[in-house]
Design a protein around this motif. Structure first.
Motif, PDB file in Angstrom:
ATOM      1  N   MET A 171      37.031  39.363  44.661  1.00  0.00           N
ATOM      2  CA  MET A 171      37.403  39.147  43.273  1.00  0.00           C
ATOM      3  C   MET A 171      38.084  40.349  42.636  1.00  0.00           C
ATOM      4  O   MET A 171      38.651  40.239  41.548  1.00  0.00           O
ATOM      5  N   ARG A 172      38.050  41.492  43.298  1.00  0.00           N
ATOM      6  CA  ARG A 172      38.620  42.710  42.711  1.00  0.00           C
ATOM      7  C   ARG A 172      39.518  43.412  43.730  1.00  0.00           C
ATOM      8  O   ARG A 172      39.225  44.534  44.163  1.00  0.00           O
ATOM      9  N   PRO A 173      40.629  42.782  44.110  1.00  0.00           N
ATOM     10  CA  PRO A 173      41.522  43.418  45.079  1.00  0.00           C
ATOM     11  C   PRO A 173      42.119  44.695  44.498  1.00  0.00           C
ATOM     12  O   PRO A 173      42.300  44.813  43.270  1.00  0.00           O
ATOM     13  N   PRO A 215      53.905  44.398  35.987  1.00  0.00           N
ATOM     14  CA  PRO A 215      53.367  43.049  36.220  1.00  0.00           C
ATOM     15  C   PRO A 215      53.611  42.612  37.658  1.00  0.00           C
ATOM     16  O   PRO A 215      54.659  42.902  38.252  1.00  0.00           O
ATOM     17  N   LEU A 216      52.659  41.928  38.227  1.00  0.00           N
ATOM     18  CA  LEU A 216      52.758  41.491  39.613  1.00  0.00           C
ATOM     19  C   LEU A 216      53.891  40.480  39.770  1.00  0.00           C
ATOM     20  O   LEU A 216      54.110  39.629  38.905  1.00  0.00           O
ATOM     21  N   HIS A 217      54.597  40.575  40.884  1.00  0.00           N
ATOM     22  CA  HIS A 217      55.727  39.689  41.139  1.00  0.00           C
ATOM     23  C   HIS A 217      55.225  38.333  41.631  1.00  0.00           C
ATOM     24  O   HIS A 217      54.339  38.262  42.486  1.00  0.00           O
ATOM     25  N   VAL A 239      49.580  27.373  30.219  1.00  0.00           N
ATOM     26  CA  VAL A 239      48.232  27.800  30.591  1.00  0.00           C
ATOM     27  C   VAL A 239      48.317  28.449  31.967  1.00  0.00           C
ATOM     28  O   VAL A 239      48.959  27.916  32.877  1.00  0.00           O
ATOM     29  N   VAL A 240      47.692  29.610  32.109  1.00  0.00           N
ATOM     30  CA  VAL A 240      47.735  30.359  33.363  1.00  0.00           C
ATOM     31  C   VAL A 240      46.344  30.351  33.992  1.00  0.00           C
ATOM     32  O   VAL A 240      45.370  30.745  33.354  1.00  0.00           O
ATOM     33  N   LYS A 241      46.268  29.889  35.232  1.00  0.00           N
ATOM     34  CA  LYS A 241      45.024  29.902  35.995  1.00  0.00           C
ATOM     35  C   LYS A 241      45.255  30.728  37.260  1.00  0.00           C
ATOM     36  O   LYS A 241      46.102  30.388  38.074  1.00  0.00           O
ATOM     37  N   THR A 242      44.503  31.810  37.398  1.00  0.00           N
ATOM     38  CA  THR A 242      44.733  32.771  38.472  1.00  0.00           C
ATOM     39  C   THR A 242      43.505  32.883  39.365  1.00  0.00           C
ATOM     40  O   THR A 242      42.372  32.878  38.877  1.00  0.00           O
ATOM     41  N   TYR A 282      47.841  31.889  42.816  1.00  0.00           N
ATOM     42  CA  TYR A 282      46.841  32.014  43.881  1.00  0.00           C
ATOM     43  C   TYR A 282      47.242  33.096  44.872  1.00  0.00           C
ATOM     44  O   TYR A 282      48.368  33.599  44.851  1.00  0.00           O
ATOM     45  N   ASP A 283      46.297  33.469  45.707  1.00  0.00           N
ATOM     46  CA  ASP A 283      46.494  34.533  46.709  1.00  0.00           C
ATOM     47  C   ASP A 283      46.780  35.879  46.072  1.00  0.00           C
ATOM     48  O   ASP A 283      47.485  36.708  46.648  1.00  0.00           O
ATOM     49  N   LEU A 284      46.241  36.128  44.874  1.00  0.00           N
ATOM     50  CA  LEU A 284      46.381  37.461  44.301  1.00  0.00           C
ATOM     51  C   LEU A 284      45.623  38.437  45.201  1.00  0.00           C
ATOM     52  O   LEU A 284      44.467  38.231  45.523  1.00  0.00           O
ATOM     53  N   GLY A 285      46.287  39.492  45.580  1.00  0.00           N
ATOM     54  CA  GLY A 285      45.732  40.424  46.552  1.00  0.00           C
ATOM     55  C   GLY A 285      46.542  40.410  47.826  1.00  0.00           C
ATOM     56  O   GLY A 285      46.507  41.349  48.617  1.00  0.00           O
ATOM     57  N   ARG A 286      47.328  39.322  48.008  1.00  0.00           N
ATOM     58  CA  ARG A 286      48.288  39.273  49.116  1.00  0.00           C
ATOM     59  C   ARG A 286      49.665  39.053  48.476  1.00  0.00           C
ATOM     60  O   ARG A 286      50.097  39.850  47.665  1.00  0.00           O
ATOM     61  N   GLU A 287      50.366  37.981  48.808  1.00  0.00           N
ATOM     62  CA  GLU A 287      51.626  37.670  48.148  1.00  0.00           C
ATOM     63  C   GLU A 287      51.327  36.659  47.060  1.00  0.00           C
ATOM     64  O   GLU A 287      51.051  35.492  47.331  1.00  0.00           O
ATOM     65  N   LEU A 288      51.347  37.111  45.827  1.00  0.00           N
ATOM     66  CA  LEU A 288      50.940  36.272  44.707  1.00  0.00           C
ATOM     67  C   LEU A 288      51.924  35.116  44.528  1.00  0.00           C
ATOM     68  O   LEU A 288      53.107  35.312  44.255  1.00  0.00           O
ATOM     69  N   ARG A 289      51.425  33.903  44.699  1.00  0.00           N
ATOM     70  CA  ARG A 289      52.253  32.702  44.610  1.00  0.00           C
ATOM     71  C   ARG A 289      51.793  31.826  43.444  1.00  0.00           C
ATOM     72  O   ARG A 289      50.679  31.992  42.941  1.00  0.00           O
ATOM     73  N   PHE A 290      52.649  30.882  43.071  1.00  0.00           N
ATOM     74  CA  PHE A 290      52.222  29.949  42.033  1.00  0.00           C
ATOM     75  C   PHE A 290      53.005  28.649  42.150  1.00  0.00           C
ATOM     76  O   PHE A 290      54.058  28.565  42.776  1.00  0.00           O
TER      77      PHE A 290
END
Length: 274
Positions: free
Chosen positions: A107-109, A118-120, A214-217, A249-257
């Motif tokens: 939960m804390r990468p 800001p994350l790409h 709405v942002v869900k991460t 999703y996948d925050l901590g690797r390649e952040l996708r959405f």
């Protein structure tokens, strides 16, 4: 050992615990940014369980599927394989319950604390879910309820803030690329109580119409469950023309959405403007 070497039937609880426990050892290394030598782990598991490598990999991919249901990152070498059995879910429950620090690490990468910008974001299409993701078994439902991925993500303020900042930057960049720097300058976080409740970001289509986003991460994978708040659900229902959900999703690797919108908002023939 010799009896187990030739066994091809049901897995014992002890063997499942060995494979699941080893998976979590490798996952802890991956989360810490260390090299994971899966081949060496595979050889050791073949020796101690007497199972062939293909059977072990099947179980490892089952583990990835179970973790996808509860929002825990998975080993990149083992894509989820569904058709989950209760005995496998039981082993995941036992082994993960014995490792509370693993979920805390997931939960804390490190990127949450090291990123200066800001994350790409990388956009993709909405996923095509497997039947077991849409309708988990009763035992899988128990696992989801116990580890509550949607609740964990909602309570993680640092994670949510990183997701909102990433979407804000993405929307500003998108509008500038479409020749609307004037609209890009107006993209901003929601301001309660002035703005309608139930959204995180005010943005626009290139044609000027509002988008209430709405942002869900999550640090979990594309199939990690999520939930709308009462205010978000009300906005989804009452303003389908402007409501948009961005699932990160996948925050901590390649952040996708990917993006979702209420079905009522879908135009009958043409796709909406980017």
């Amino acid at each position: 050992m010799s009896d187990e070497t030739h066994k091809t039937g049901d897995w014992t609880e002890a063997d499942l615990d060995l494979v699941v426990g080893d998976y979590f050892v490798m996952l802890a290394k991956q989360l810490a940014g260390q090299e994971v030598k899966a081949a060496g782990h595979q050889r050791a598991l073949r020796f101690v369980t007497g199972r062939p490598g293909g059977a072990i990999e099947f179980r490892q991919r089952n583990i990835s599927a179970a973790l996808s249901l509860i929002g825990v990152p998975i080993l990149k070498d083992f894509a989820p394989r569904w058709k989950l059995h209760d005995q496998l879910i039981d082993a995941v429950d036992r082994q993960l319950s014995a490792r509370p620090t693993l979920i805390a690490a997931a939960m804390r990468p490190p990127v949450l604390f090291t990123a200066r910008e800001p994350l790409h974001l990388v956009e993709g299409p909405p996923p095509a879910f497997e039947p077991e993701q849409l309708q988990p078994s009763p035992r899988a439902e128990q696992l989801i309820a116990k580890f509550d991925p949607a609740g964990r993500d909602h309570a993680n303020g640092l994670l949510a803030e990183a997701g909102r900042a990433a979407v804000l930057a993405f929307e500003q960049r998108r509008l500038r690329e479409h020749g609307r720097p004037d609209l890009a300058d107006q993209v901003r976080p929601a301001r309660p109580p002035v703005d309608l409740a139930g959204h995180d970001i005010l943005s626009f289509k290139p044609t000027g119409e509002e988008r209430l986003i709405v942002v869900k991460t999550t640090t979990g994978g594309v199939g990690t469950p999520m939930a709308l708040t009462d205010a978000e659900d009300a906005l989804w229902t009452t303003r389908p023309d402007v409501f948009r959900l961005y699932r990160l999703y996948d925050l901590g690797r390649e952040l996708r959405f990917y993006k979702l919108r209420p079905p009522q908002a879908a135009p009958p023939v043409e796709a909406e403007a980017v």
